[in-house]
Write a protein that holds these residues in place. Structure first.
Motif, PDB file in Angstrom:
ATOM      1  N   LYS A   4       0.722  -1.242  -0.122  1.00 39.21           N
ATOM      2  CA  LYS A   4      -0.003   0.061   0.020  1.00 39.21           C
ATOM      3  C   LYS A   4       0.887   1.300  -0.019  1.00 39.21           C
ATOM      4  N   PRO A   5       0.436   2.119  -0.795  1.00 38.03           N
ATOM      5  CA  PRO A   5       1.276   3.364  -0.755  1.00 38.03           C
ATOM      6  C   PRO A   5       1.158   4.504   0.522  1.00 38.03           C
ATOM      7  N   ASP A   6       1.833   5.471   0.788  1.00 36.11           N
ATOM      8  CA  ASP A   6       1.794   6.218   2.036  1.00 36.11           C
ATOM      9  C   ASP A   6       0.379   6.800   2.021  1.00 36.11           C
ATOM     10  N   ALA A   7      -0.326   6.965   0.701  1.00 38.81           N
ATOM     11  CA  ALA A   7      -1.526   7.759   0.711  1.00 38.81           C
ATOM     12  C   ALA A   7      -2.625   7.064   1.371  1.00 38.81           C
ATOM     13  N   CYS A   8      -2.382   5.727   1.544  1.00 36.43           N
ATOM     14  CA  CYS A   8      -3.473   4.817   2.126  1.00 36.43           C
ATOM     15  C   CYS A   8      -3.435   5.009   3.636  1.00 36.43           C
ATOM     16  N   SER A  93     -11.015   1.414 -12.949  1.00 31.76           N
ATOM     17  CA  SER A  93     -10.849   2.030 -11.520  1.00 31.76           C
ATOM     18  C   SER A  93     -11.733   1.277 -10.652  1.00 31.76           C
ATOM     19  N   ASN A  94     -11.368   1.052  -9.466  1.00 31.48           N
ATOM     20  CA  ASN A  94     -12.215   0.888  -8.371  1.00 31.48           C
ATOM     21  C   ASN A  94     -12.644   1.875  -7.343  1.00 31.48           C
ATOM     22  N   VAL A  95     -13.754   1.769  -6.840  1.00 31.74           N
ATOM     23  CA  VAL A  95     -14.083   2.602  -5.690  1.00 31.74           C
ATOM     24  C   VAL A  95     -13.102   2.234  -4.517  1.00 31.74           C
ATOM     25  N   LEU A  96     -13.077   1.122  -4.059  1.00 35.33           N
ATOM     26  CA  LEU A  96     -11.902   1.051  -3.000  1.00 35.33           C
ATOM     27  C   LEU A  96     -10.566   0.303  -3.514  1.00 35.33           C
ATOM     28  N   ARG A  97      -9.520   0.504  -3.130  1.00 33.14           N
ATOM     29  CA  ARG A  97      -8.352  -0.049  -3.644  1.00 33.14           C
ATOM     30  C   ARG A  97      -7.687  -1.231  -3.127  1.00 33.14           C
ATOM     31  N   CYS A  98      -8.492  -1.681  -2.169  1.00 32.78           N
ATOM     32  CA  CYS A  98      -8.053  -2.900  -1.461  1.00 32.78           C
ATOM     33  C   CYS A  98      -9.227  -3.686  -1.090  1.00 32.78           C
ATOM     34  N   GLN A 120     -11.630   7.908  -2.924  1.00 35.98           N
ATOM     35  CA  GLN A 120     -11.927   8.908  -4.251  1.00 35.98           C
ATOM     36  C   GLN A 120     -11.057  10.210  -3.885  1.00 35.98           C
ATOM     37  N   ALA A 121     -10.637  10.581  -2.857  1.00 30.27           N
ATOM     38  CA  ALA A 121     -10.011  12.014  -2.672  1.00 30.27           C
ATOM     39  C   ALA A 121      -8.459  11.586  -3.177  1.00 30.27           C
TER      40      ALA A 121
END
Length: 160
Positions: A4-8, A93-98, A120-121
Motif C-alpha cells: 500500500k502506498p503512503d496515501a493509504c 478503476s475501483n471505488v476501493l483500492r483494497c 476517491q479523494a
C-alpha cells in the motif's frame, strides 16, 4: 501483491484492507472509465483471466489492475465488443483500492463510508477526456453520488 502506498495510511482500512490495486488510467482521448467496487484476488495477485470454463479459469500474469478477474473477462469479451471497444480503449478503476480482509465482502458501513471518501479523494483522477463512466454495481453508483438501489438506476445515463 503491491504494498500500500503512503496515501493509504489515513484510510480506515489501512490495517484491515488486504492488498492494493492501483487504477489503470489511459492517456487522454480514451473517453470511457469502467468503475467497479473493489479488487478481487486475481487483481491483487496480478493474474488476468483469459478463459472461463464453468468454475475453472485460465490466467496469465498481468500487473495488478482493476477488472482482471472473471468480471473483467466478462466485460472485456461480452460487453466492450458491443460498443466496438477493447480494454486498451478504456480506463479502469475501483471505488476501493483494497479488499476488506480476504473476501470481496464490504466492511461495516461506519468504515465503508470513510474508506470510499478516502479512496476517491486520494486516487480518483479520471482523464479530462472522460465522457462516459460505466458504474458496475451499487457501490460504484454510490461513489459517483447516486442514491437508491440498483433497480432505481439501472440503465440511467448521466451527462458529465
Amino acid at each position: 501483491m503491491l504494498p500500500k502506498p503512503d496515501a493509504c495510511r489515513s484510510c480506515p482500512m489501512w490495517q484491515t484492507g488486504h492488498g492494493y490495486v492501483p487504477d489503470e488510467w489511459r492517456p487522454e482521448g480514451t473517453g470511457v472509465v469502467i468503475l467497479g467496487q473493489n479488487p478481487g484476488a486475481d487483481e491483487e495477485a496480478g493474474r488476468q483471466v483469459v478463459a472461463v470454463r464453468g468454475r475453472d479459469t485460465d490466467t496469465v500474469p498481468h500487473p495488478p489492475a482493476p477488472f482482471l478477474g472473471r468480471t473483467g473477462h466478462y466485460v472485456e469479451t461480452q460487453l466492450l465488443p458491443l460498443a466496438g471497444l477493447h480494454r486498451e480503449d478504456c480506463s479502469w478503476s475501483n471505488v476501493l483500492r483494497c479488499r476488506w480482509g480476504r473476501s470481496n465482502a464490504l466492511p461495516p458501513e461506519a468504515v465503508l463510508g470513510l474508506a470510499i471518501a478516502h479512496c476517491q479523494a486520494a486516487y480518483w483522477r479520471p482523464p479530462a477526456s472522460t465522457r462516459l463512466i460505466l458504474a458496475c454495481g451499487a457501490l460504484a453508483h454510490r461513489a459517483l453520488g447516486g442514491r437508491g438501489g440498483v433497480h432505481d438506476w439501472a440503465g440511467v445515463v448521466w451527462e458529465l
